[in-house]
Design a protein around this motif. Structure first.
Motif, PDB file in Angstrom:
ATOM      1  N   UNK A 126       1.137  13.287  -8.643  1.00 53.95           N
ATOM      2  CA  UNK A 126       0.400  14.498  -8.312  1.00 53.95           C
ATOM      3  C   UNK A 126      -0.913  14.282  -7.593  1.00 53.95           C
ATOM      4  N   UNK A 127      -1.223  13.037  -7.225  1.00 56.66           N
ATOM      5  CA  UNK A 127      -2.454  12.761  -6.489  1.00 56.66           C
ATOM      6  C   UNK A 127      -2.325  13.241  -5.046  1.00 56.66           C
ATOM      7  N   UNK A 128      -3.469  13.555  -4.450  1.00 57.41           N
ATOM      8  CA  UNK A 128      -3.529  13.895  -3.033  1.00 57.41           C
ATOM      9  C   UNK A 128      -3.914  12.646  -2.262  1.00 57.41           C
ATOM     10  N   UNK A 129      -3.200  12.412  -1.177  1.00 53.93           N
ATOM     11  CA  UNK A 129      -3.429  11.209  -0.368  1.00 53.93           C
ATOM     12  C   UNK A 129      -4.343  11.521   0.806  1.00 53.93           C
ATOM     13  N   UNK A 130      -5.330  10.661   0.998  1.00 56.83           N
ATOM     14  CA  UNK A 130      -6.198  10.770   2.158  1.00 56.83           C
ATOM     15  C   UNK A 130      -5.618  10.003   3.329  1.00 56.83           C
ATOM     16  N   UNK A 131      -6.391   9.894   4.381  1.00 52.62           N
ATOM     17  CA  UNK A 131      -5.964   9.142   5.562  1.00 52.62           C
ATOM     18  C   UNK A 131      -6.090   7.642   5.302  1.00 52.62           C
ATOM     19  N   UNK A 132      -5.179   6.893   5.861  1.00 49.69           N
ATOM     20  CA  UNK A 132      -5.239   5.442   5.781  1.00 49.69           C
ATOM     21  C   UNK A 132      -6.236   4.944   6.824  1.00 49.69           C
ATOM     22  N   UNK A 133      -7.049   3.971   6.429  1.00 53.90           N
ATOM     23  CA  UNK A 133      -8.052   3.401   7.335  1.00 53.90           C
ATOM     24  C   UNK A 133      -8.039   1.884   7.207  1.00 53.90           C
ATOM     25  N   UNK A 134      -8.491   1.215   8.242  1.00 59.56           N
ATOM     26  CA  UNK A 134      -8.679  -0.226   8.207  1.00 59.56           C
ATOM     27  C   UNK A 134     -10.168  -0.489   8.372  1.00 59.56           C
ATOM     28  N   UNK A 135     -10.710  -1.279   7.445  1.00 58.53           N
ATOM     29  CA  UNK A 135     -12.140  -1.595   7.477  1.00 58.53           C
ATOM     30  C   UNK A 135     -12.322  -3.095   7.391  1.00 58.53           C
ATOM     31  N   UNK A 165       0.820  -1.209   0.000  1.00 56.02           N
ATOM     32  CA  UNK A 165       0.000   0.000   0.000  1.00 56.02           C
ATOM     33  C   UNK A 165       0.855   1.260   0.000  1.00 56.02           C
ATOM     34  N   UNK A 166       1.897   1.296   0.818  1.00 56.76           N
ATOM     35  CA  UNK A 166       2.731   2.493   0.913  1.00 56.76           C
ATOM     36  C   UNK A 166       3.465   2.782  -0.390  1.00 56.76           C
ATOM     37  N   UNK A 167       4.003   1.763  -1.014  1.00 57.97           N
ATOM     38  CA  UNK A 167       4.749   1.948  -2.264  1.00 57.97           C
ATOM     39  C   UNK A 167       3.833   2.448  -3.380  1.00 57.97           C
ATOM     40  N   UNK A 168       2.659   1.848  -3.500  1.00 60.15           N
ATOM     41  CA  UNK A 168       1.726   2.249  -4.551  1.00 60.15           C
ATOM     42  C   UNK A 168       1.192   3.659  -4.277  1.00 60.15           C
ATOM     43  N   UNK A 169       0.865   3.964  -3.039  1.00 58.37           N
ATOM     44  CA  UNK A 169       0.391   5.311  -2.700  1.00 58.37           C
ATOM     45  C   UNK A 169       1.466   6.353  -2.999  1.00 58.37           C
TER      46      UNK A 169
END
Length: 145
Positions: free
Chosen positions: A27-36, A16-20
């Protein structure tokens, strides 16, 4: 009644971290990481024991998002692959960019590269495919006219 607007595309990843970080580089904006997870997620996904770590990546204009998800449970043992551009199914996502040549330099400096080359399409677009982590393909296009 039917489709009203575009919301997001779900992308299942191992790292997840590498792809994000790759999408942030573009140039994408990153949101908060969540676990669902839980029963509702099992019912939606058709799986049992679903637990997912996820983050939304949005374009600067807010025109849609990528939902990057890493399944913690159940564990999928498949390894990511770099499939060719003509493989059936959802194969790439496309984004309009400014300064595509400079963006390609940043992509290459981060260890990624083009699938083939940057092409001038009829003096209307500069367009290329970038191969990102886990075999993902992102089309980048800069409008010339």
């Amino acid at each position: 009644m039917g489709v009203r607007s575009f919301e997001h595309v779900g992308v299942i990843v191992q790292d997840l971290e590498k792809v994000a970080a790759f999408f942030e580089l573009l140039g994408f904006h990153r949101g908060d990481t969540a676990t669902v997870g839980g029963e509702w997620a099992d019912r939606v996904n058709g799986l049992t024991g679903t637990r997912v770590e996820m983050v939304f990546m949005t374009t600067p204009d807010g025109s849609g998002a990528l939902e990057l998800s890493r399944f913690i449970e159940p564990v999928n043992q498949d390894a990511p692959t770099s499939l060719p551009s003509d493989t059936l199914g959802l194969r790439h996502i496309a984004y309009r960019v400014d300064g595509v040549e400079e963006l390609i330099e940043r992509v290459r400096a981060a260890g990624y590269d083009l699938v083939r080359e940057l092409v001038n399409y009829e003096d209307i677009w500069l367009v290329c495919y970038v191969r990102g982590p886990e075999g993902l393909i992102v089309e980048l296009g800069e409008r010339l006219s």
